[in-house]
Design a protein around this motif. Structure first.
Motif, PDB file in Angstrom:
ATOM      1  N   ALA A   1      -0.500  -0.119 -21.278  1.00  0.00           N
ATOM      2  CA  ALA A   1      -1.734   0.241 -21.980  1.00  0.00           C
ATOM      3  C   ALA A   1      -1.827   1.734 -22.268  1.00  0.00           C
ATOM      4  CB  ALA A   1      -2.941  -0.201 -21.166  1.00  0.00           C
ATOM      5  N   GLN A   2      -1.089   2.565 -21.492  1.00  0.00           N
ATOM      6  CA  GLN A   2      -1.240   4.002 -21.680  1.00  0.00           C
ATOM      7  C   GLN A   2      -0.392   4.525 -22.838  1.00  0.00           C
ATOM      8  OE1 GLN A   2       1.153   6.562 -20.621  1.00  0.00           O
ATOM      9  NE2 GLN A   2       2.711   5.261 -19.740  1.00  0.00           N
ATOM     10  N   GLU A   3       0.395   3.678 -23.470  1.00  0.00           N
ATOM     11  CA  GLU A   3       1.347   4.190 -24.448  1.00  0.00           C
ATOM     12  C   GLU A   3       0.712   4.777 -25.693  1.00  0.00           C
ATOM     13  OE1 GLU A   3       5.060   1.843 -22.758  1.00  0.00           O
ATOM     14  OE2 GLU A   3       4.306   1.142 -24.680  1.00  0.00           O
ATOM     15  N   ASN A   4      -0.546   4.430 -25.952  1.00  0.00           N
ATOM     16  CA  ASN A   4      -1.158   5.032 -27.129  1.00  0.00           C
ATOM     17  C   ASN A   4      -1.838   6.356 -26.850  1.00  0.00           C
ATOM     18  OD1 ASN A   4      -0.291   3.571 -29.257  1.00  0.00           O
ATOM     19  ND2 ASN A   4      -1.880   2.021 -29.074  1.00  0.00           N
ATOM     20  N   VAL A   5      -1.766   6.849 -25.624  1.00  0.00           N
ATOM     21  CA  VAL A   5      -2.203   8.220 -25.401  1.00  0.00           C
ATOM     22  C   VAL A   5      -1.013   9.118 -25.105  1.00  0.00           C
ATOM     23  CG1 VAL A   5      -4.501   7.592 -24.602  1.00  0.00           C
ATOM     24  CG2 VAL A   5      -2.683   7.926 -22.939  1.00  0.00           C
ATOM     25  N   SER A   6       0.175   8.517 -24.956  1.00  0.00           N
ATOM     26  CA  SER A   6       1.323   9.380 -24.701  1.00  0.00           C
ATOM     27  C   SER A   6       2.589   8.844 -25.351  1.00  0.00           C
ATOM     28  CB  SER A   6       1.513   9.581 -23.194  1.00  0.00           C
ATOM     29  OG  SER A   6       1.998   8.411 -22.609  1.00  0.00           O
ATOM     30  N   VAL A   7       3.477   9.796 -25.662  1.00  0.00           N
ATOM     31  CA  VAL A   7       4.799   9.450 -26.178  1.00  0.00           C
ATOM     32  C   VAL A   7       5.734   9.429 -24.981  1.00  0.00           C
ATOM     33  CG1 VAL A   7       6.684  10.159 -27.684  1.00  0.00           C
ATOM     34  CG2 VAL A   7       4.314  10.693 -28.312  1.00  0.00           C
ATOM     35  N   ARG A   8       6.452   8.330 -24.824  1.00  0.00           N
ATOM     36  CA  ARG A   8       7.385   8.229 -23.702  1.00  0.00           C
ATOM     37  C   ARG A   8       8.794   8.339 -24.227  1.00  0.00           C
ATOM     38  NH1 ARG A   8       7.659   2.857 -20.737  1.00  0.00           N
ATOM     39  NH2 ARG A   8       9.772   3.542 -20.305  1.00  0.00           N
TER      40      ARG A   8
ATOM     41  N   GLN B   1       0.836  -1.205   0.000  1.00  0.00           N
ATOM     42  CA  GLN B   1       0.000   0.000   0.000  1.00  0.00           C
ATOM     43  C   GLN B   1       0.874   1.260   0.000  1.00  0.00           C
ATOM     44  OE1 GLN B   1      -3.255   0.695  -0.179  1.00  0.00           O
ATOM     45  NE2 GLN B   1      -3.647  -1.439  -0.641  1.00  0.00           N
ATOM     46  N   THR B   2       1.937   1.213   0.824  1.00  0.00           N
ATOM     47  CA  THR B   2       2.827   2.373   0.906  1.00  0.00           C
ATOM     48  C   THR B   2       3.506   2.600  -0.436  1.00  0.00           C
ATOM     49  OG1 THR B   2       3.232   1.761   3.182  1.00  0.00           O
ATOM     50  CG2 THR B   2       4.718   3.381   2.229  1.00  0.00           C
ATOM     51  N   TYR B   3       3.958   1.504  -1.051  1.00  0.00           N
ATOM     52  CA  TYR B   3       4.610   1.633  -2.350  1.00  0.00           C
ATOM     53  C   TYR B   3       3.647   2.253  -3.354  1.00  0.00           C
ATOM     54  CZ  TYR B   3       6.908   0.601  -6.695  1.00  0.00           C
ATOM     55  OH  TYR B   3       7.485   0.740  -7.922  1.00  0.00           O
ATOM     56  N   GLY B   4       2.408   1.739  -3.351  1.00  0.00           N
ATOM     57  CA  GLY B   4       1.407   2.230  -4.306  1.00  0.00           C
ATOM     58  C   GLY B   4       1.099   3.704  -4.116  1.00  0.00           C
ATOM     59  N   SER B   5       1.126   4.179  -2.872  1.00  0.00           N
ATOM     60  CA  SER B   5       0.747   5.573  -2.655  1.00  0.00           C
ATOM     61  C   SER B   5       1.923   6.525  -2.859  1.00  0.00           C
ATOM     62  CB  SER B   5       0.155   5.750  -1.249  1.00  0.00           C
ATOM     63  OG  SER B   5       1.107   5.376  -0.294  1.00  0.00           O
ATOM     64  N   THR B   6       3.167   6.015  -2.820  1.00  0.00           N
ATOM     65  CA  THR B   6       4.298   6.927  -3.031  1.00  0.00           C
ATOM     66  C   THR B   6       4.827   6.864  -4.457  1.00  0.00           C
ATOM     67  OG1 THR B   6       5.836   5.244  -2.267  1.00  0.00           O
ATOM     68  CG2 THR B   6       5.116   6.846  -0.634  1.00  0.00           C
ATOM     69  N   ALA B   7       4.544   5.765  -5.181  1.00  0.00           N
ATOM     70  CA  ALA B   7       5.107   5.604  -6.526  1.00  0.00           C
ATOM     71  C   ALA B   7       4.567   6.684  -7.456  1.00  0.00           C
ATOM     72  CB  ALA B   7       4.769   4.220  -7.067  1.00  0.00           C
ATOM     73  N   VAL B   8       5.409   7.147  -8.359  1.00  0.00           N
ATOM     74  CA  VAL B   8       5.002   8.141  -9.353  1.00  0.00           C
ATOM     75  C   VAL B   8       4.118   7.434 -10.382  1.00  0.00           C
ATOM     76  CG1 VAL B   8       5.819   9.773 -11.073  1.00  0.00           C
ATOM     77  CG2 VAL B   8       7.159   9.358  -9.022  1.00  0.00           C
ATOM     78  N   SER B   9       2.975   8.040 -10.673  1.00  0.00           N
ATOM     79  CA  SER B   9       2.043   7.387 -11.590  1.00  0.00           C
ATOM     80  C   SER B   9       2.564   7.417 -13.026  1.00  0.00           C
ATOM     81  CB  SER B   9       0.702   8.107 -11.535  1.00  0.00           C
ATOM     82  OG  SER B   9      -0.114   7.640 -12.581  1.00  0.00           O
ATOM     83  N   ASP B  10       2.315   6.323 -13.732  1.00  0.00           N
ATOM     84  CA  ASP B  10       2.675   6.245 -15.142  1.00  0.00           C
ATOM     85  C   ASP B  10       1.536   6.737 -16.021  1.00  0.00           C
ATOM     86  OD1 ASP B  10       5.186   5.631 -15.800  1.00  0.00           O
ATOM     87  OD2 ASP B  10       4.842   3.503 -16.216  1.00  0.00           O
ATOM     88  N   LEU B  11       0.417   7.096 -15.381  1.00  0.00           N
ATOM     89  CA  LEU B  11      -0.747   7.490 -16.160  1.00  0.00           C
ATOM     90  C   LEU B  11      -0.765   9.005 -16.339  1.00  0.00           C
ATOM     91  CD1 LEU B  11      -3.372   5.210 -14.428  1.00  0.00           C
ATOM     92  CD2 LEU B  11      -2.234   4.828 -16.607  1.00  0.00           C
ATOM     93  N   PRO B  12      -1.170   9.462 -17.533  1.00  0.00           N
ATOM     94  CA  PRO B  12      -1.261  10.904 -17.741  1.00  0.00           C
ATOM     95  C   PRO B  12      -2.336  11.509 -16.840  1.00  0.00           C
ATOM     96  CG  PRO B  12      -1.929   9.697 -19.713  1.00  0.00           C
ATOM     97  CD  PRO B  12      -1.534   8.688 -18.705  1.00  0.00           C
ATOM     98  N   PRO B  13      -2.300  12.840 -16.648  1.00  0.00           N
ATOM     99  CA  PRO B  13      -3.293  13.475 -15.789  1.00  0.00           C
ATOM    100  C   PRO B  13      -4.713  13.158 -16.264  1.00  0.00           C
ATOM    101  CG  PRO B  13      -1.742  15.091 -16.707  1.00  0.00           C
ATOM    102  CD  PRO B  13      -1.382  13.779 -17.271  1.00  0.00           C
ATOM    103  N   THR B  14      -5.639  13.024 -15.324  1.00  0.00           N
ATOM    104  CA  THR B  14      -7.012  12.743 -15.735  1.00  0.00           C
ATOM    105  C   THR B  14      -7.646  14.036 -16.244  1.00  0.00           C
ATOM    106  OG1 THR B  14      -7.618  13.046 -13.447  1.00  0.00           O
ATOM    107  CG2 THR B  14      -7.501  10.792 -14.224  1.00  0.00           C
TER     108      THR B  14
END
Lengths: 238, 275
Positions: free
Chosen positions: B32-39, A95-108
């Motif tokens: 899965a996110q790679e098609n909305v962003s260039v890394r 849980q700690t790892y999940g909450s501190t890790a930098v997200s790989d997802l673009p901003p919503t």
């Protein structure tokens, strides 16, 4: 373990209900995990209050938990006890790892699809009479100016649509023009993507600002043609 | 004690399997996110700023973006040659290179491609930063390459008709055509000294990027079919230069796990003593 068995069964049943039964009730939708967590927390709180309301029920509730944790006379459950002891720190770490890790997802992006129009575009009525001639003319303008993106079938699937996000509106979909007034369409067609307010960000709409190219009368005719072609009616104030 | 040991082993094995499953699930989510962003993948050593065919490009994940004719503003066209662009990017902490790849049946002198970025904190419309009527948007930075000049132009715009080359030219570009495919590599330093007109790329941060392509073919009377605003465009997508690896998350997780273990230990001791 009787006093503990019921709460566990209740929690599991509650989870199963929220996760698998509730979404299948007509008109409902899958619950976000945060909401499920909140409901389970409330359920657990209720159980806790119920079980600790008197001295006897409190003992009946706590004693098995204490026995389990200290490992006294629990026989075959000893393995489960070790399992809990190993998994709990791992879970905390995870849980700690999940909450501190930098997200790989673009901003919503929380785009408002139908933002409120400016005051001058609310409640306008179509000045062009709904005659077969005007509808036909509107459909002609639609074919020339709108159909490349919004599609000859009014379904948002025109040949130029593929690269645009958000996709051009599908007028046959009952959640688009059928729930809007004609004056709203008039605003969107006139001002296009650049006329969107801040709630309409991130402004990816390719919709042209047609007021620079088309007279108002044509736009009102296009609106007539659009509703007729998509077999929809504008929303009105009853 | 034997059965207990065996059970401990089982618990450990199942626990490890569960954690492995979670990691795999997390990794596939990242993919899965790679098609909305260039890394832009981080390299040590120089990036191939003038070599679209360099082997190192295969270490950058490709992302495909659909293209549409530019319809937002006149003059528009309703059909374009290029339907998709495949984009890869690399950086080494100083330089960034972006490789744009697309199918084009013919090589023409007027073939051209461009990248567009938002500049600064203000959002901009993807159509050349066309002014928004209700909100003030920001400018865009455009990196433009044309086959016949063989080089890049570093440009700024804030709406159609305002596009102009910058005083400081910071971008290089090189295109190679082979087997019906253009591969164009754009390169620049991550940071330039001109934050008011150039996009500044900070590793780890998502920024907005979009693409444009012109097929320089001519029609029967010798007129260019795609030129100026008549081009293939994409909407805004995301671009991010990978940050250097950061292992602090593992450290925090380990500390938390040890604290969890300690909490258990103290709790059980207290319970045992209390009885």
């Amino acid at each position: 373990m009787g006093a503990l068995g019921k709460p566990i069964i209740l929690m599991v049943a509650m989870y199963a209900f929220l996760k698998f039964v509730l979404p299948n009730i007509p008109g409902s939708a899958p619950l976000p995990s945060s909401l499920i967590f909140l409901y389970l927390l409330l359920t657990a709180g209720g159980i806790f209050m119920f079980e600790t309301v008197s001295g006897e029920s409190k003992d009946a509730f706590w004693n098995p938990i204490q026995r389990f944790l200290t490992g006294e006379n629990i026989g075959g459950l000893q393995a489960l006890r070790y399992g809990v002891f190993i998994l709990f720190p791992l879970l905390v770490g995870w849980q700690t790892y999940g909450s501190t890790a930098v997200s790989d997802l673009p901003p919503t992006e929380s785009r408002t699809i139908h933002p409120a129009p400016p005051g001058e575009y609310t409640g306008l009525s179509n000045p062009v009479p709904k005659t077969p001639d005007n509808i036909m003319q509107g459909k002609g303008f639609y074919a020339a100016y709108c159909s490349p993106c919004h599609g000859g079938n009014f379904d948002g699937k025109g040949p130029a649509a593929r690269g645009f996000i958000p996709a051009p509106a599908n007028f046959a979909d009952p959640t688009t023009i059928a729930m809007l007034q004609e004056s709203y369409l008039f605003w969107r067609i006139k001002k296009g993507g650049v006329g969107l307010p801040i709630e309409g960000a991130p402004w990816k709409s390719a919709m042209p600002r047609w007021e620079v190219e088309l007279p108002d009368e044509w736009i009102w005719k296009i609106i007539l043609g659009e509703y007729d072609g998509a077999h929809q009616s504008p929303r009105t104030w009853e | 004690m034997k059965p207990a040991n065996r059970i401990m082993k089982r618990v450990l094995r199942d626990g490890t399997a569960a954690i492995a499953a979670m990691i795999i699930a997390g990794a596939s989510l990242g993919y899965a996110q790679e098609n909305v962003s260039v890394r832009a993948t981080l390299l040590t050593g120089g990036v191939p700023v003038d070599d679209p065919g360099a082997a190192v490009w295969s270490s950058a994940p490709p992302a495909t973006f659909p293209m549409s004719p530019q319809v937002h503003w006149q003059n528009r066209i309703q059909e374009v040659t290029v339907k998709d662009v495949i984009v890869r990017a690399l950086h080494d902490g100083t330089q960034v290179a972006v490789l744009v790849e697309y199918t084009d049946p013919t090589q023409d002198p007027d073939d051209a491609a461009a990248l567009e970025f938002m500049v600064g904190d203000k959002k901009a419309h993807f159509a050349h930063g066309q002014p928004m009527l209700q909100v003030e948007g920001g400018p865009v930075n455009i990196w433009f390459w044309k086959n016949k000049t063989g080089k890049a132009l570093d440009m700024s715009a804030k709406g159609f008709g305002t596009l102009k080359p910058q005083e400081h030219q910071d971008v290089t570009a090189k295109g190679v055509y082979s087997n019906g495919t253009w591969k164009v590599v754009f390169a620049r330093k991550l940071l330039t000294g001109h934050a008011d007109e150039d996009v500044q790329i900070t590793a780890g941060q998502f920024m907005s990027i979009s693409f444009a392509v012109w097929d320089g073919r001519k029609d029967a009377v010798g007129e260019l079919v795609e030129k100026g605003s008549q081009k293939a465009v994409s909407s805004w997508w995301y671009f991010r230069a990978d940050a250097p690896p950061d292992y602090s998350g593992y450290m925090y997780a380990a500390i938390a796990a040890v604290l969890g273990l300690g909490f258990q230990f103290v709790l059980i001791r207290k319970l045992k003593k209390g009885q």
